[in-house]
Design a protein around this motif. Structure first.
Motif, short mmCIF file in Angstrom:
data_model
loop_
_atom_site.label_atom_id
_atom_site.label_comp_id
_atom_site.label_asym_id
_atom_site.label_seq_id
_atom_site.Cartn_x
_atom_site.Cartn_y
_atom_site.Cartn_z
N ARG A 36 0.81 -1.23 0.00
CA ARG A 36 0.00 0.00 0.00
C ARG A 36 0.83 1.27 0.00
O ARG A 36 0.41 2.28 -0.53
N ASP A 37 2.00 1.20 0.58
CA ASP A 37 2.82 2.42 0.68
C ASP A 37 3.70 2.66 -0.55
O ASP A 37 4.46 3.61 -0.58
N TRP A 38 3.58 1.83 -1.56
CA TRP A 38 4.36 2.02 -2.78
C TRP A 38 3.60 2.93 -3.73
O TRP A 38 2.48 2.61 -4.14
N SER A 39 4.20 4.00 -4.14
CA SER A 39 3.56 4.89 -5.11
C SER A 39 3.98 4.51 -6.54
O SER A 39 3.37 4.95 -7.50
N TRP A 40 4.97 3.67 -6.66
CA TRP A 40 5.55 3.30 -7.95
C TRP A 40 4.99 1.96 -8.43
O TRP A 40 4.75 1.06 -7.64
N ARG A 41 4.78 1.83 -9.73
CA ARG A 41 4.38 0.56 -10.36
C ARG A 41 5.17 0.38 -11.65
O ARG A 41 5.47 1.36 -12.33
N PRO A 42 5.47 -0.86 -12.02
CA PRO A 42 6.20 -1.09 -13.28
C PRO A 42 5.31 -0.86 -14.49
O PRO A 42 4.08 -0.89 -14.38
N GLN A 43 5.93 -0.65 -15.61
CA GLN A 43 5.20 -0.50 -16.86
C GLN A 43 5.01 -1.87 -17.50
O GLN A 43 5.96 -2.63 -17.65
N ASN A 72 7.29 -11.39 -1.15
CA ASN A 72 7.71 -10.40 -0.15
C ASN A 72 8.36 -9.22 -0.88
O ASN A 72 8.68 -9.31 -2.06
N HIS A 73 8.53 -8.14 -0.16
CA HIS A 73 9.02 -6.90 -0.78
C HIS A 73 10.41 -7.06 -1.38
O HIS A 73 10.69 -6.54 -2.47
N SER A 74 11.28 -7.78 -0.70
CA SER A 74 12.65 -7.93 -1.19
C SER A 74 12.68 -8.71 -2.50
O SER A 74 13.38 -8.34 -3.44
N ALA A 75 11.91 -9.79 -2.55
CA ALA A 75 11.85 -10.59 -3.78
C ALA A 75 11.25 -9.77 -4.92
O ALA A 75 11.75 -9.79 -6.05
N LEU A 76 10.20 -9.04 -4.62
CA LEU A 76 9.57 -8.20 -5.64
C LEU A 76 10.54 -7.16 -6.17
O LEU A 76 10.66 -6.95 -7.38
N LEU A 77 11.28 -6.52 -5.28
CA LEU A 77 12.25 -5.51 -5.71
C LEU A 77 13.37 -6.14 -6.54
O LEU A 77 13.84 -5.55 -7.51
N GLY A 78 13.79 -7.34 -6.18
CA GLY A 78 14.82 -8.02 -6.97
C GLY A 78 14.35 -8.32 -8.38
O GLY A 78 15.08 -8.10 -9.36
N ARG A 116 10.74 5.86 -23.07
CA ARG A 116 10.04 7.14 -23.09
C ARG A 116 10.45 8.06 -21.94
O ARG A 116 10.59 9.26 -22.12
N ASP A 117 10.63 7.51 -20.75
CA ASP A 117 10.81 8.37 -19.59
C ASP A 117 11.81 7.75 -18.62
O ASP A 117 11.48 6.83 -17.89
N ILE A 118 13.03 8.28 -18.60
CA ILE A 118 14.08 7.77 -17.71
C ILE A 118 13.72 7.99 -16.24
O ILE A 118 14.22 7.29 -15.36
N SER A 119 12.81 8.91 -15.97
CA SER A 119 12.43 9.16 -14.58
C SER A 119 11.73 7.94 -13.97
O SER A 119 11.69 7.80 -12.75
N HIS A 120 11.18 7.06 -14.81
CA HIS A 120 10.55 5.85 -14.29
C HIS A 120 11.59 4.98 -13.59
O HIS A 120 11.34 4.44 -12.51
N TRP A 121 12.76 4.83 -14.21
CA TRP A 121 13.88 4.08 -13.59
C TRP A 121 14.31 4.76 -12.30
O TRP A 121 14.52 4.12 -11.28
N GLN A 127 12.34 3.92 -4.82
CA GLN A 127 11.55 2.90 -4.13
C GLN A 127 12.49 1.86 -3.51
O GLN A 127 12.30 1.45 -2.37
N LEU A 128 13.50 1.47 -4.24
CA LEU A 128 14.48 0.50 -3.74
C LEU A 128 15.26 1.07 -2.56
O LEU A 128 15.43 0.40 -1.54
N ASP A 129 15.68 2.32 -2.69
CA ASP A 129 16.43 2.96 -1.60
C ASP A 129 15.59 3.10 -0.32
O ASP A 129 16.11 3.04 0.78
N ASP A 130 14.29 3.30 -0.48
CA ASP A 130 13.40 3.51 0.67
C ASP A 130 12.90 2.22 1.29
O ASP A 130 12.20 2.26 2.31
N ALA A 131 13.26 1.08 0.71
CA ALA A 131 12.75 -0.20 1.21
C ALA A 131 13.24 -0.46 2.63
O ALA A 131 14.43 -0.30 2.93
N GLU A 132 12.31 -0.85 3.46
CA GLU A 132 12.66 -1.20 4.85
C GLU A 132 12.83 -2.71 4.95
O GLU A 132 12.18 -3.47 4.23
#
Length: 162
Positions: A36-43, A72-78, A116-121, A127-132
């Motif tokens: 729920r606290d993720w504002s980012w989604r993949p394309q 889990n969050h770590s696997a998803l981020l990987g 299209r948009d490097i800001s997505h990366w 999001q990765l840096d903020d992962a707890e």
């Protein structure tokens, strides 16, 4: 191994591969329960790959291979690190495809979406840096599973022409 194409026929093989791979991964990502606290989604890019395949007369096929859900969050981020990291390589692939006559509206739509948009990366990296409670080993296993899936998709069948 994946993005080396010097002819339209080799590019068609790449599109067939990326279609199998992204169909499998987009299917998995569609079923993810996002934190729920993720504002980012993949394309998702499969639909644009399917349009490119149609342009090139390729019938996309399912790789008939799967990958475990990222529970889990770590696997998803990987896993997302691999998928989103591919947008960086897509910049090189886009110029190679352009040299073969592929454009943002014919044959290379998916590359246009991915670049299209490097800001997505950059948003993903935040999001990765903020992962707890990030578990690097879990993320590494997930990233390797995504790479393994990509290799299985490359090794599946060759281009099916419709």
């Amino acid at each position: 191994m994946i993005g080396v194409f010097q002819s339209v026929e080799e590019y068609r093989g790449y599109v067939a591969f990326i279609g199998r791979f992204r169909f499998a991964m987009d299917r998995v990502m569609h079923n993810v329960i996002w934190p729920r606290d993720w504002s980012w989604r993949p394309q998702a890019v499969y639909d644009s790959i399917a349009q490119d395949a149609s342009d090139l007369g390729i019938r996309l096929t399912d790789a008939h291979t799967s990958i475990a859900p990222f529970d889990n969050h770590s696997a998803l981020l990987g896993a997302l690190y691999v998928l989103e990291g591919s947008t960086l390589g897509a910049r090189v692939l886009k110029s190679r495809a352009a040299a073969l006559g592929m454009t943002d509206s014919f044959g290379a739509r998916h590359l246009a979406v991915m670049t299209r948009d490097i800001s997505h990366w950059q948003s993903f990296l935040r999001q990765l840096d903020d992962a707890e409670d990030f578990d690097i080993e879990c993320a590494d296993r997930a990233a390797n599973a995504v790479f393994d899936l990509a290799l299985r998709c490359v090794e599946t069948e060759r281009v099916a022409v419709s």
